[in-house]
Each structure stands twice: as structure tokens, then as C-alpha cells.
Enzyme design. Structure first.
Site, PDB file in Angstrom:
ATOM      1  CG  ASP A  34      -0.405   0.029   2.535  1.00  0.00           C
ATOM      2  OD1 ASP A  34       0.834  -0.120   2.664  1.00  0.00           O
ATOM      3  OD2 ASP A  34      -1.158   0.192   3.506  1.00  0.00           O
TER       4      ASP A  34
ATOM      5  CG  HIS B  98       8.523  -5.398   1.121  1.00  0.00           C
ATOM      6  ND1 HIS B  98       9.160  -4.243   1.516  1.00  0.00           N
ATOM      7  CD2 HIS B  98       7.361  -5.021   0.553  1.00  0.00           C
ATOM      8  CE1 HIS B  98       8.409  -3.207   1.198  1.00  0.00           C
ATOM      9  NE2 HIS B  98       7.301  -3.642   0.618  1.00  0.00           N
TER      10      HIS B  98
ATOM     11  CE1 TYR C  44       7.610   4.058   0.551  1.00  0.00           C
ATOM     12  CE2 TYR C  44       7.261   5.549  -1.297  1.00  0.00           C
ATOM     13  CZ  TYR C  44       7.955   4.504  -0.706  1.00  0.00           C
ATOM     14  OH  TYR C  44       8.999   3.911  -1.388  1.00  0.00           O
TER      15      TYR C  44
END
Length: 240
Positions: free
Chosen positions: A79, A204, A81
């Protein structure tokens, strides 16, 4: 609509959906996606009306740069920042003049290590990638200030699944870079399209996971792998 970047959402979310290019609107017309978008509009607009700062101001900006058939690479994030001035509608990217957050610093460092001398995205603003057909897409496209994950489960995932499905179904070769568990959860639906695609997975790029096994982001070499794939298909590489 206004072109404000890095500021809070102010216009009704429906206006952003209405302004999407017709090629994207065509792939979002199934009943499940339409219902999810209706529910999402009500939720997001209510949060803004309640005084919450919702980012970014242009949540669908990345989709306005390329039609489905023009997307060559999808980089999938989670999603936006959640800090003021950071998100501007492109996953992982920040506007000019904004210090890159830690995840983005790791992305830029890996790009430099993997493709030395290639500096299309010398700053944290990744629009140079987007203009080449690199779709910088999050699975959730809005977030409240200081509250990561605050708009998860409200319908964005159904919307972005429809986007991913439309791209995966295109007959031209493309690449999907799935960084982290949220992105990798989409691997099966990409492969179900049975269309030419390179699918690369890594942790990630957050400092919390970038160096961890089993698939460290640092050293993953995804940027050069994408270019070798395209060149093997007789196609131009991406200028990373």
C-alpha cells in the site's frame, strides 16, 4: 482533476475512477469489481469527510501512463507510503525532492548494483520507469496518514486483482516482479493466465526483510533478468 502530487486526497474517489482511460474501464466492468468499487468509494469518501488525511491525492496515477497492452513490467507493492508528502500514486516512488524511504533506497541500490551505469531513475521519483511501461502498482491504493494497512480489505484488492488479470492475459511478453508476501500471493493468478510472462519473486525491499532468506531482495538481480528476458524475445530492454 488536479495534478497535485504527494498531498492528501481531496476529490471524491469516484471522480478518479471516472477519469481512468477507457481501456482500463473496459476491464473493470464485471459485477464483482463494480460492486467492490462502489463499496470502496463509500468507505474512502467517508474517511475523508471524517477528517482523515488519505494518501495519495491521485491514487490511480500509475494507470494513466499505460493501457493494459502497453504494460511491459508490473512491480507490485502493498500500500502507499503513509507519511506526508511521500506517496504520489506510483508504488515505491516518491515525488522529486523527497528523500527516498528505506525500501526505495534498497531498490535504487539494487538497481545500481545490478545495472551499473543505467540511471534513468537517479532519484526516488520513478516516473522514468512508468513512462516505459513499468506499472508501479500497489495491491491497495490508498492509506491514512500514519496508519499502514488502514485501507486493506475495503475493496482495493478486488480492483487491483482485475488490473493484474487484464495484464496477465495480454499476449505480449511481460514481467511481474513480486516483492514480499502480499505481492507473491498473486503469483498463482498470473500463472493461471497461461500467457508469456516472466515472474520473479524476492523478499520485500524493506530493511526488515531485504537480506533475509530464502529469497533476499539484496542481490536478487531482477532488473537485469527482466532485460535479458526481453532481449531474448527480440524486444528492447528497460532503461532502469
Amino acid at each position: 482533476m488536479s495534478q497535485a502530487h504527494g498531498v492528501a486526497l481531496s476529490e471524491p474517489l469516484r471522480a478518479h475512477f471516472t477519469a481512468l482511460p477507457s481501456q482500463w474501464q473496459a476491464v473493470l466492468r464485471n459485477a464483482r469489481t463494480v460492486e467492490a468499487m462502489r463499496s470502496l468509494v463509500a468507505f474512502v469518501d467517508a474517511r475523508v469527510a471524517a477528517g482523515q488525511r488519505v494518501y495519495p491525492a491521485q491514487p490511480l496515477a500509475a494507470l494513466c501512463d499505460s493501457a493494459p497492452e502497453q504494460v511491459r513490467v508490473v512491480i507490485l507493492g502493498q500500500d502507499p507510503y503513509h507519511g506526508a508528502g511521500q506517496a504520489h500514486g506510483y508504488a515505491f516512488s516518491v515525488p522529486d525532492g523527497v528523500r527516498p524511504p528505506p525500501s526505495l533506497r534498497n531498490i535504487l541500490a539494487e538497481r545500481t548494483r545490478d545495472c551499473p551505469g543505467d540511471s534513468e531513475a537517479a532519484t526516488g521519483n520513478l516516473l522514468a520507469w512508468s513512462r516505459q511501461g513499468v506499472l508501479l502498482l500497489n495491491t491497495v491504493l490508498t492509506v491514512e496518514e500514519g496508519a499502514p494497512g488502514s485501507h486493506a480489505g475495503q475493496g482495493w484488492e478486488i480492483f487491483t486483482d482485475a488490473i493484474i488479470d487484464a495484464i496477465a492475459a495480454q499476449p505480449a511478453p511481460k514481467a511481474f516482479l513480486l516483492w514480499g508476501a502480499h505481492a507473491q500471493a498473486k503469483k498463482a493468478r498470473i500463472e493461471a493466465a497461461q500467457s508469456p510472462a516472466l515472474v520473479l519473486c524476492a523478499n520485500h525491499p524493506s530493511p526488515l526483510s531485504a537480506r533475509r532468506p530464502p529469497q533476499p531482495f539484496v542481490g536478487c538481480g531482477h532488473f537485469s533478468q527482466v532485460n535479458r528476458y526481453f532481449q531474448g524475445q527480440g524486444l528492447a530492454p528497460i532503461r532502469w
